[in-house]
Design a protein around this motif. Structure first.
Motif, PDB file in Angstrom:
ATOM      1  N   GLY A  14       0.830  -1.210   0.000  1.00  0.00           N
ATOM      2  CA  GLY A  14       0.000   0.000   0.000  1.00  0.00           C
ATOM      3  C   GLY A  14       0.863   1.258   0.000  1.00  0.00           C
ATOM      4  O   GLY A  14       2.086   1.201   0.169  1.00  0.00           O
ATOM      5  N   PRO A  15       0.229   2.427  -0.200  1.00  0.00           N
ATOM      6  CA  PRO A  15       0.981   3.680  -0.226  1.00  0.00           C
ATOM      7  C   PRO A  15       1.787   3.862   1.058  1.00  0.00           C
ATOM      8  O   PRO A  15       1.291   3.626   2.156  1.00  0.00           O
ATOM      9  CB  PRO A  15      -0.120   4.748  -0.311  1.00  0.00           C
ATOM     10  CG  PRO A  15      -1.312   4.036  -0.847  1.00  0.00           C
ATOM     11  CD  PRO A  15      -1.215   2.623  -0.375  1.00  0.00           C
ATOM     12  N   GLY A  16       3.050   4.228   0.919  1.00  0.00           N
ATOM     13  CA  GLY A  16       3.883   4.525   2.078  1.00  0.00           C
ATOM     14  C   GLY A  16       4.623   3.337   2.662  1.00  0.00           C
ATOM     15  O   GLY A  16       5.509   3.518   3.494  1.00  0.00           O
ATOM     16  N   THR A  17       4.293   2.112   2.247  1.00  0.00           N
ATOM     17  CA  THR A  17       5.049   0.958   2.750  1.00  0.00           C
ATOM     18  C   THR A  17       6.357   0.838   1.956  1.00  0.00           C
ATOM     19  O   THR A  17       6.425   1.272   0.800  1.00  0.00           O
ATOM     20  CB  THR A  17       4.256  -0.357   2.562  1.00  0.00           C
ATOM     21  OG1 THR A  17       3.984  -0.513   1.164  1.00  0.00           O
ATOM     22  CG2 THR A  17       2.931  -0.328   3.328  1.00  0.00           C
ATOM     23  N   MET A  23       7.555  -0.948  -5.479  1.00  0.00           N
ATOM     24  CA  MET A  23       6.620  -1.235  -6.580  1.00  0.00           C
ATOM     25  C   MET A  23       6.353   0.006  -7.418  1.00  0.00           C
ATOM     26  O   MET A  23       6.202  -0.068  -8.633  1.00  0.00           O
ATOM     27  CB  MET A  23       5.283  -1.719  -6.006  1.00  0.00           C
ATOM     28  CG  MET A  23       5.312  -3.113  -5.475  1.00  0.00           C
ATOM     29  SD  MET A  23       5.297  -4.280  -6.829  1.00  0.00           S
ATOM     30  CE  MET A  23       5.843  -5.725  -5.948  1.00  0.00           C
ATOM     31  N   ARG A  24       6.285   1.136  -6.736  1.00  0.00           N
ATOM     32  CA  ARG A  24       5.956   2.385  -7.429  1.00  0.00           C
ATOM     33  C   ARG A  24       7.132   2.958  -8.218  1.00  0.00           C
ATOM     34  O   ARG A  24       7.077   4.101  -8.668  1.00  0.00           O
ATOM     35  CB  ARG A  24       5.395   3.398  -6.423  1.00  0.00           C
ATOM     36  CG  ARG A  24       3.952   3.049  -6.021  1.00  0.00           C
ATOM     37  CD  ARG A  24       3.468   3.820  -4.804  1.00  0.00           C
ATOM     38  NE  ARG A  24       2.062   3.566  -4.512  1.00  0.00           N
ATOM     39  CZ  ARG A  24       1.584   2.478  -3.892  1.00  0.00           C
ATOM     40  NH1 ARG A  24       2.417   1.506  -3.511  1.00  0.00           N
ATOM     41  NH2 ARG A  24       0.288   2.331  -3.689  1.00  0.00           N
ATOM     42  N   GLY A 137       4.558   6.015  -9.475  1.00  0.00           N
ATOM     43  CA  GLY A 137       5.621   6.550  -8.628  1.00  0.00           C
ATOM     44  C   GLY A 137       5.860   8.032  -8.858  1.00  0.00           C
ATOM     45  O   GLY A 137       5.120   8.702  -9.587  1.00  0.00           O
ATOM     46  N   PRO A 138       6.922   8.557  -8.252  1.00  0.00           N
ATOM     47  CA  PRO A 138       7.244   9.974  -8.411  1.00  0.00           C
ATOM     48  C   PRO A 138       7.506  10.292  -9.883  1.00  0.00           C
ATOM     49  O   PRO A 138       8.283   9.583 -10.541  1.00  0.00           O
ATOM     50  CB  PRO A 138       8.535  10.132  -7.595  1.00  0.00           C
ATOM     51  CG  PRO A 138       8.635   8.913  -6.740  1.00  0.00           C
ATOM     52  CD  PRO A 138       7.882   7.825  -7.415  1.00  0.00           C
ATOM     53  N   PRO A 382      16.201   1.232  -7.660  1.00  0.00           N
ATOM     54  CA  PRO A 382      16.361  -0.110  -8.239  1.00  0.00           C
ATOM     55  C   PRO A 382      16.946  -0.045  -9.651  1.00  0.00           C
ATOM     56  O   PRO A 382      16.786   0.957 -10.350  1.00  0.00           O
ATOM     57  CB  PRO A 382      14.929  -0.662  -8.259  1.00  0.00           C
ATOM     58  CG  PRO A 382      14.035   0.533  -8.188  1.00  0.00           C
ATOM     59  CD  PRO A 382      14.791   1.598  -7.457  1.00  0.00           C
ATOM     60  N   HIS A 383      17.621  -1.104 -10.036  1.00  0.00           N
ATOM     61  CA  HIS A 383      18.380  -1.129 -11.299  1.00  0.00           C
ATOM     62  C   HIS A 383      17.478  -1.221 -12.539  1.00  0.00           C
ATOM     63  O   HIS A 383      17.711  -0.559 -13.539  1.00  0.00           O
ATOM     64  CB  HIS A 383      19.323  -2.346 -11.259  1.00  0.00           C
ATOM     65  CG  HIS A 383      19.997  -2.642 -12.563  1.00  0.00           C
ATOM     66  ND1 HIS A 383      21.075  -1.908 -13.021  1.00  0.00           N
ATOM     67  CD2 HIS A 383      19.734  -3.577 -13.524  1.00  0.00           C
ATOM     68  CE1 HIS A 383      21.448  -2.394 -14.198  1.00  0.00           C
ATOM     69  NE2 HIS A 383      20.656  -3.399 -14.519  1.00  0.00           N
TER      70      HIS A 383
END
Ligand code: FES
Ligand SMILES: [Fe+2]
Length: 419
Positions: A14-17, A23-24, A137-138, A382-383
């Motif tokens: 979920g958001p913030g985890t 994932m995002r 994501g951002p 992440p790569h």
């Protein structure tokens, strides 16, 4: 085995985890393109990583993915009017385009500029491989789409279907990379009799040796898994599968045959999509090779995307068939799988499991995800997202002399690599 805390860390998105933040950083196949077949058609509810969204295809054919809740007084945009390049909330008529901008506000005075100040949360959408992809994501980290082979082929080479599992995405991924269960869960009771005359390598060698030795290699995109079984006196049969960040899988295949992949897309912590993709790298799929015709007849047509054989009816297990015909007595392969993964509980308690030698890939996949989420917490991106070519791979299958490791044979390597 994982502690309860590690399991929570791994599974909750979920958001913030932390895992939700990881994932995002990736694109997700949220819908099949054919679920939004036409411009200005009916909007759809779409839930992803615990967030409720509404999807629509606007008058220009572009897909919009908006927060479910209208920013005015929070009514659901699902009931909206999809018209003239935007989705209009039917409560007071506020209208939003695919970027989330409010383009009309008929309930406010004409001279008001309030609409220029209101936006609804919107996520970008792209289409490839018969799938609608989104990135949550951002914006400054938005990567290109992963170069999974099916995202790069003409659509007639690819077929896509989906199914909803009532369990956390991680245990469904674990099921897909635990290729040893195919020799048991998915077997028929006569498979040892039929093996000598089987037309495929899998049919011939998969069942007589039900205790393969697993070899796991790290790759740029995730992990490469070789499961080695006895073939002839001087040879081994290798079943080669893949896991790619964060939840893409490719199950073993016949040499130079078509490829099958999965995407276990987390709807939320307790449900996931199993998006099934079959593709042929070399030519269009024949009608009978397209997976929909085989797959879709086992799926409910009420919009739930559950298998007809599901948790509510014990997967329609037939004990007579289990005694006389098949290992499970459950008909549909994916219902056999979901009977196992759903029955673990929505988030399996890994503190009580006893992992064995065939669970090597599962251990490596969990560690890889946890390590990447921890690295992101420390500010290390992440790569894979910005190295989309790390997805240019396939699964495989082969018979090799006993002294040749599965990554050493150049023909096999060519078959499991996308040029
Ligand atoms: S709640 Fe949507 S326009 Fe008022
Ligand atoms: Fe399976």
């Amino acid at each position: 085995m994982l502690t309860t805390q590690e399991t929570e860390y791994l599974c909750r998105v979920g958001p913030g985890t932390p895992m939700g933040n990881l994932m995002r950083r990736y694109w997700h196949p949220i819908l099949l393109s054919k679920e939004l077949p036409e411009p200005d058609g009916a909007p759809l509810r779409a839930r992803l990583l615990g967030e409720d969204l509404v999807a629509f295809r606007d008058s220009n054919g572009d897909v919009g993915l908006l927060d479910n809740y209208c920013p005015h007084r929070r009514a659901s945009l699902f009931f909206g009017r999809n018209e003239e390049a935007g989705l209009r909330c039917v409560y007071h008529g506020w209208k939003f385009d695919t970027t989330g901008s409010c383009v009309d506000m008929p309930s406010e005075p004409a001279e008001s500029n309030f609409k220029d100040k209101v936006k609804v949360k919107a996520y970008p959408a792209k289409e490839a491989g018969g799938l609608i992809w989104t990135y949550m994501g951002p914006p400054e980290h938005e990567p290109p789409l992963p170069l999974l082979e099916y995202n790069t082929l003409p659509l007639d080479h690819v077929s896509v279907s989906k199914l909803r599992y009532e369990s956390n995405y991680v245990q469904v991924v674990e099921g897909d990379i635990d290729t040893v269960h195919a020799s048991l869960l998915h077997s028929r009771l006569d498979c040892l009799d039929t093996a000598p005359t089987a037309a495929t390598l899998a049919g011939r060698y998969q069942f007589p040796d039900r205790a393969p030795k697993f070899f796991v290699e790290d790759t740029d995109g995730g992990i490469l898994i070789g499961a080695r079984r006895r073939a002839e006196e001087d040879s081994y049969y290798w079943r080669i599968s893949r896991w790619l960040f964060p939840y893409f899988t490719m199950i073993p295949r016949e040499p130079h045959g078509h490829v099958q992949g999965g995407a276990m897309v987390p709807i939320d912590d307790e449900n996931c999509w199993f998006v099934h993709i079959r593709w042929n790298p070399y030519r269009p799929l024949l009608e009978e090779e397209r997976f929909e015709s085989h797959f879709d007849k086992y799926i409910m047509d009420d919009g739930s995307w559950l298998a007809i054989a599901n948790r509510r009816n014990d997967y329609m297990i037939d004990r007579e068939k289990q005694k006389n015909e098949t290992y499970t007595g459950i008909e549909f392969v994916r219902a056999q799988d979901s009977a196992m993964t759903d029955s673990m509980g929505t988030i399996a308690d890994r503190s009580k499991e006893h992992l064995a030698t065939t669970d090597m890939a599962i251990i490596r996949m969990r560690r890889s995800l946890i390590r990447a989420a921890r690295a992101l917490e420390d500010g290390v991106e992440p790569h894979q997202p910005h190295n989309p070519e790390s997805y240019k791979v396939r699964s495989g299958g082969c018979v090799l002399p006993r002294d040749v490791y599965f990554t050493q044979d150049s023909e096999v390597w060519d078959d499991i690599t996308v040029k």
